[in-house]
Scaffold this motif. Structure first.
Motif, PDB file in Angstrom:
ATOM      1  N   GLU A   1      72.627 126.337  55.270  1.00 25.47           N
ATOM      2  CA  GLU A   1      72.763 124.999  55.873  1.00 25.47           C
ATOM      3  C   GLU A   1      71.626 124.086  55.425  1.00 25.47           C
ATOM      4  O   GLU A   1      71.847 122.912  55.141  1.00 25.47           O
ATOM      5  CB  GLU A   1      72.795 125.097  57.399  1.00 25.47           C
ATOM      6  CG  GLU A   1      74.096 125.622  57.952  1.00 25.47           C
ATOM      7  CD  GLU A   1      75.265 124.679  57.724  1.00 25.47           C
ATOM      8  OE1 GLU A   1      75.083 123.439  57.713  1.00 25.47           O
ATOM      9  OE2 GLU A   1      76.379 125.187  57.534  1.00 25.47           O
ATOM     10  N   ARG A   2      70.412 124.617  55.362  1.00 25.46           N
ATOM     11  CA  ARG A   2      69.269 123.796  54.911  1.00 25.46           C
ATOM     12  C   ARG A   2      69.446 123.379  53.449  1.00 25.46           C
ATOM     13  O   ARG A   2      69.176 122.235  53.087  1.00 25.46           O
ATOM     14  CB  ARG A   2      67.951 124.543  55.111  1.00 25.46           C
ATOM     15  CG  ARG A   2      67.529 124.623  56.570  1.00 25.46           C
ATOM     16  CD  ARG A   2      66.081 125.061  56.717  1.00 25.46           C
ATOM     17  NE  ARG A   2      65.811 126.377  56.153  1.00 25.46           N
ATOM     18  CZ  ARG A   2      65.943 127.533  56.799  1.00 25.46           C
ATOM     19  NH1 ARG A   2      66.353 127.549  58.041  1.00 25.46           N
ATOM     20  NH2 ARG A   2      65.637 128.670  56.193  1.00 25.46           N
ATOM     21  N   HIS A   3      69.893 124.301  52.621  1.00 25.87           N
ATOM     22  CA  HIS A   3      70.125 123.971  51.209  1.00 25.87           C
ATOM     23  C   HIS A   3      71.226 122.906  51.081  1.00 25.87           C
ATOM     24  O   HIS A   3      71.104 121.973  50.290  1.00 25.87           O
ATOM     25  CB  HIS A   3      70.515 125.212  50.407  1.00 25.87           C
ATOM     26  CG  HIS A   3      69.364 126.108  50.091  1.00 25.87           C
ATOM     27  ND1 HIS A   3      68.410 125.791  49.154  1.00 25.87           N
ATOM     28  CD2 HIS A   3      69.016 127.313  50.592  1.00 25.87           C
ATOM     29  CE1 HIS A   3      67.517 126.763  49.091  1.00 25.87           C
ATOM     30  NE2 HIS A   3      67.861 127.697  49.958  1.00 25.87           N
ATOM     31  N   LEU A   4      72.271 123.058  51.852  1.00 29.84           N
ATOM     32  CA  LEU A   4      73.370 122.098  51.812  1.00 29.84           C
ATOM     33  C   LEU A   4      72.913 120.725  52.292  1.00 29.84           C
ATOM     34  O   LEU A   4      73.261 119.705  51.693  1.00 29.84           O
ATOM     35  CB  LEU A   4      74.536 122.602  52.670  1.00 29.84           C
ATOM     36  CG  LEU A   4      75.786 121.751  52.693  1.00 29.84           C
ATOM     37  CD1 LEU A   4      76.338 121.548  51.281  1.00 29.84           C
ATOM     38  CD2 LEU A   4      76.843 122.397  53.584  1.00 29.84           C
ATOM     39  N   ALA A   5      72.117 120.691  53.340  1.00 30.58           N
ATOM     40  CA  ALA A   5      71.602 119.410  53.841  1.00 30.58           C
ATOM     41  C   ALA A   5      70.742 118.731  52.777  1.00 30.58           C
ATOM     42  O   ALA A   5      70.831 117.517  52.570  1.00 30.58           O
ATOM     43  CB  ALA A   5      70.807 119.628  55.126  1.00 30.58           C
ATOM     44  N   GLY A   6      69.916 119.509  52.087  1.00 29.76           N
ATOM     45  CA  GLY A   6      69.086 118.949  51.015  1.00 29.76           C
ATOM     46  C   GLY A   6      69.931 118.398  49.888  1.00 29.76           C
ATOM     47  O   GLY A   6      69.641 117.328  49.339  1.00 29.76           O
ATOM     48  N   ALA A   7      70.986 119.103  49.535  1.00 34.92           N
ATOM     49  CA  ALA A   7      71.879 118.632  48.474  1.00 34.92           C
ATOM     50  C   ALA A   7      72.575 117.347  48.901  1.00 34.92           C
ATOM     51  O   ALA A   7      72.714 116.418  48.104  1.00 34.92           O
ATOM     52  CB  ALA A   7      72.908 119.706  48.126  1.00 34.92           C
TER      53      ALA A   7
ATOM     54  N   LEU B   1      70.806 133.972  57.259  1.00 37.86           N
ATOM     55  CA  LEU B   1      71.277 133.530  55.943  1.00 37.86           C
ATOM     56  C   LEU B   1      72.097 132.250  56.047  1.00 37.86           C
ATOM     57  O   LEU B   1      71.981 131.360  55.199  1.00 37.86           O
ATOM     58  CB  LEU B   1      72.097 134.632  55.275  1.00 37.86           C
ATOM     59  CG  LEU B   1      71.309 135.850  54.805  1.00 37.86           C
ATOM     60  CD1 LEU B   1      72.266 136.950  54.341  1.00 37.86           C
ATOM     61  CD2 LEU B   1      70.347 135.477  53.698  1.00 37.86           C
ATOM     62  N   ALA B   2      72.910 132.141  57.082  1.00 37.50           N
ATOM     63  CA  ALA B   2      73.696 130.924  57.284  1.00 37.50           C
ATOM     64  C   ALA B   2      72.782 129.718  57.495  1.00 37.50           C
ATOM     65  O   ALA B   2      73.050 128.627  56.982  1.00 37.50           O
ATOM     66  CB  ALA B   2      74.647 131.102  58.465  1.00 37.50           C
ATOM     67  N   ALA B   3      71.693 129.911  58.228  1.00 36.98           N
ATOM     68  CA  ALA B   3      70.746 128.814  58.463  1.00 36.98           C
ATOM     69  C   ALA B   3      70.098 128.369  57.148  1.00 36.98           C
ATOM     70  O   ALA B   3      69.928 127.168  56.903  1.00 36.98           O
ATOM     71  CB  ALA B   3      69.681 129.247  59.466  1.00 36.98           C
ATOM     72  N   VAL B   4      69.755 129.314  56.290  1.00 35.18           N
ATOM     73  CA  VAL B   4      69.175 128.977  54.982  1.00 35.18           C
ATOM     74  C   VAL B   4      70.185 128.175  54.167  1.00 35.18           C
ATOM     75  O   VAL B   4      69.847 127.150  53.554  1.00 35.18           O
ATOM     76  CB  VAL B   4      68.747 130.254  54.220  1.00 35.18           C
ATOM     77  CG1 VAL B   4      68.409 129.942  52.775  1.00 35.18           C
ATOM     78  CG2 VAL B   4      67.578 130.913  54.920  1.00 35.18           C
TER      79      VAL B   4
END
Length: 54
Positions: free
Chosen positions: A30-36, A25-28
């Motif tokens: 992080e990916r969302h945050l990177a996209g933002a 869940l943390a990895a997901v």
């Protein structure tokens, strides 16, 4: 998940399973945050480009 881990009383297998799920869940997140971050950076770059009419 955290509350269950902190409460204790779980088997090692159950604890590891919860830990692994938390890591996934943390990895997901992080990916969302990177996209933002990328979207914000692109938006800021388009506003800061010289010669652009506003």
């Amino acid at each position: 998940m955290v509350k269950r881990l902190e409460a204790g009383g779980l088997s090692l297998e159950e604890s590891l399973s919860l830990w692994e799920r938390g890591e996934a869940l943390a990895a997901v997140c992080e990916r969302h945050l990177a996209g933002a971050r990328e979207r914000v950076d692109r938006a800021l770059a388009s506003v800061e480009e010289p010669g652009e009419d506003r």
